[in-house]
Enzyme design. Structure first.
Site, PDB file in Angstrom:
ATOM      1  N   ASP A  10      24.901 -10.954   4.410  1.00 21.02           N
ATOM      2  CA  ASP A  10      25.126 -11.900   3.312  1.00 21.02           C
ATOM      3  C   ASP A  10      26.591 -11.945   2.891  1.00 21.02           C
ATOM      4  O   ASP A  10      27.131 -13.011   2.611  1.00 21.02           O
ATOM      5  CB  ASP A  10      24.252 -11.537   2.116  1.00 21.02           C
ATOM      6  CG  ASP A  10      24.486 -12.476   0.948  1.00 21.02           C
ATOM      7  OD1 ASP A  10      24.291 -13.698   1.126  1.00 21.02           O
ATOM      8  OD2 ASP A  10      24.885 -11.999  -0.131  1.00 21.02           O
ATOM      9  N   MET A  20       8.847   4.683   5.007  1.00 17.77           N
ATOM     10  CA  MET A  20       8.977   3.273   4.620  1.00 17.77           C
ATOM     11  C   MET A  20      10.188   3.072   3.718  1.00 17.77           C
ATOM     12  O   MET A  20      10.903   2.072   3.828  1.00 17.77           O
ATOM     13  CB  MET A  20       7.714   2.768   3.914  1.00 17.77           C
ATOM     14  CG  MET A  20       6.488   2.698   4.800  1.00 17.77           C
ATOM     15  SD  MET A  20       6.662   1.535   6.160  1.00 17.77           S
ATOM     16  CE  MET A  20       6.943   2.632   7.526  1.00 17.77           C
ATOM     17  N   GLU A  21      10.434   4.041   2.845  1.00 20.43           N
ATOM     18  CA  GLU A  21      11.597   3.959   1.967  1.00 20.43           C
ATOM     19  C   GLU A  21      12.894   3.976   2.775  1.00 20.43           C
ATOM     20  O   GLU A  21      13.820   3.204   2.501  1.00 20.43           O
ATOM     21  CB  GLU A  21      11.570   5.106   0.950  1.00 20.43           C
ATOM     22  CG  GLU A  21      10.514   4.960  -0.127  1.00 20.43           C
ATOM     23  CD  GLU A  21       9.089   5.289   0.294  1.00 20.43           C
ATOM     24  OE1 GLU A  21       8.178   5.109  -0.526  1.00 20.43           O
ATOM     25  OE2 GLU A  21       8.865   5.720   1.453  1.00 20.43           O
ATOM     26  N   LEU A  24       0.795  -1.222   0.000  1.00 20.71           N
ATOM     27  CA  LEU A  24       0.000   0.000   0.000  1.00 20.71           C
ATOM     28  C   LEU A  24       0.830   1.275   0.000  1.00 20.71           C
ATOM     29  O   LEU A  24       0.311   2.366   0.220  1.00 20.71           O
ATOM     30  CB  LEU A  24      -0.974  -0.020   1.185  1.00 20.71           C
ATOM     31  CG  LEU A  24      -1.931  -1.227   1.177  1.00 20.71           C
ATOM     32  CD1 LEU A  24      -2.826  -1.207   2.396  1.00 20.71           C
ATOM     33  CD2 LEU A  24      -2.739  -1.291  -0.103  1.00 20.71           C
ATOM     34  N   CYS A  25       2.124   1.160  -0.271  1.00 19.40           N
ATOM     35  CA  CYS A  25       2.984   2.342  -0.402  1.00 19.40           C
ATOM     36  C   CYS A  25       2.803   2.967  -1.779  1.00 19.40           C
ATOM     37  O   CYS A  25       2.728   2.265  -2.785  1.00 19.40           O
ATOM     38  CB  CYS A  25       4.454   1.965  -0.219  1.00 19.40           C
ATOM     39  SG  CYS A  25       4.963   1.862   1.483  1.00 19.40           S
ATOM     40  N   HIS A  26       2.766   4.287  -1.806  1.00 19.35           N
ATOM     41  CA  HIS A  26       2.680   5.004  -3.075  1.00 19.35           C
ATOM     42  C   HIS A  26       4.040   5.013  -3.765  1.00 19.35           C
ATOM     43  O   HIS A  26       5.069   5.152  -3.097  1.00 19.35           O
ATOM     44  CB  HIS A  26       2.264   6.462  -2.836  1.00 19.35           C
ATOM     45  CG  HIS A  26       0.862   6.612  -2.367  1.00 19.35           C
ATOM     46  ND1 HIS A  26       0.508   6.476  -1.045  1.00 19.35           N
ATOM     47  CD2 HIS A  26      -0.280   6.876  -3.042  1.00 19.35           C
ATOM     48  CE1 HIS A  26      -0.794   6.660  -0.932  1.00 19.35           C
ATOM     49  NE2 HIS A  26      -1.300   6.907  -2.125  1.00 19.35           N
TER      50      HIS A  26
END
Length: 156
Positions: A125, A110-111, A74-76
């Site tokens: 990793d 969020m980014e 739901l992120c734009h």
């Protein structure tokens, strides 16, 4: 009480932001990866088998920022204006910081969280061969403290 913006009695939705003005948005997120001190020294000396850990983690973090709306449903999609990923070394940790900037109608938290998370996962990793113990486990390695430390919405 605050209400959820993405969910209502009709179901799930992407929040409408069309009515909002475009303003400068910035978010900064941080997190740490705990590593053996010997691993930290290998990274600093550029002696890891997989290559330049820090440069690779920066690239991965930037890519994660750009891919955020593909991974968080739901992120734009946001037209980003800048992404910076930096690292600070401690004796047994590396702290990653991701700063994201945009001039848009919704924030970039969020980014920033995605960028710092993928940068830290990439470090893991790239050094997992030297972090494993004799049983192939990671008793010391952990990612911790991922959080937003700053959010800016410039009112104009």
């Amino acid at each position: 009480m605050k209400e959820l913006t993405h969910v209502d009695e009709k179901g799930v939705k992407m929040v409408e932001v069309g009515h909002k003005r475009e303003v400068l948005r910035k978010a900064v997120a941080k997190g740490r990866i705990r590593l053996r001190p010997e691993t930290i020294e290998l990274i600093k000396a550029g002696k890891t088998k997989k290559g330049n850990v820090i440069a690779t983690a920066q690239i991965a973090g930037i890519l994660a920022v750009k891919k955020t709306p593909e991974l968080i449903p739901l992120c734009h999609p946001i037209p980003l204006t800048g992404v910076d990923i930096s690292f600070e070394f401690g004796e047994d940790y590396i702290e990653a910081t991701c700063e994201v900037r945009a001039t848009y109608k919704t924030g970039v938290e969020m980014e920033a969280l995605m960028g710092v998370t993928l940068a830290l996962l990439t470090i893991w990793d790239m050094v997992k061969a030297v972090e494993k113990d004799e049983q192939g486990q990671y008793p010391f390695t952990r990612i911790e403290g991922i959080h937003v430390v700053e959010k800016v919405k410039e009112e104009g």
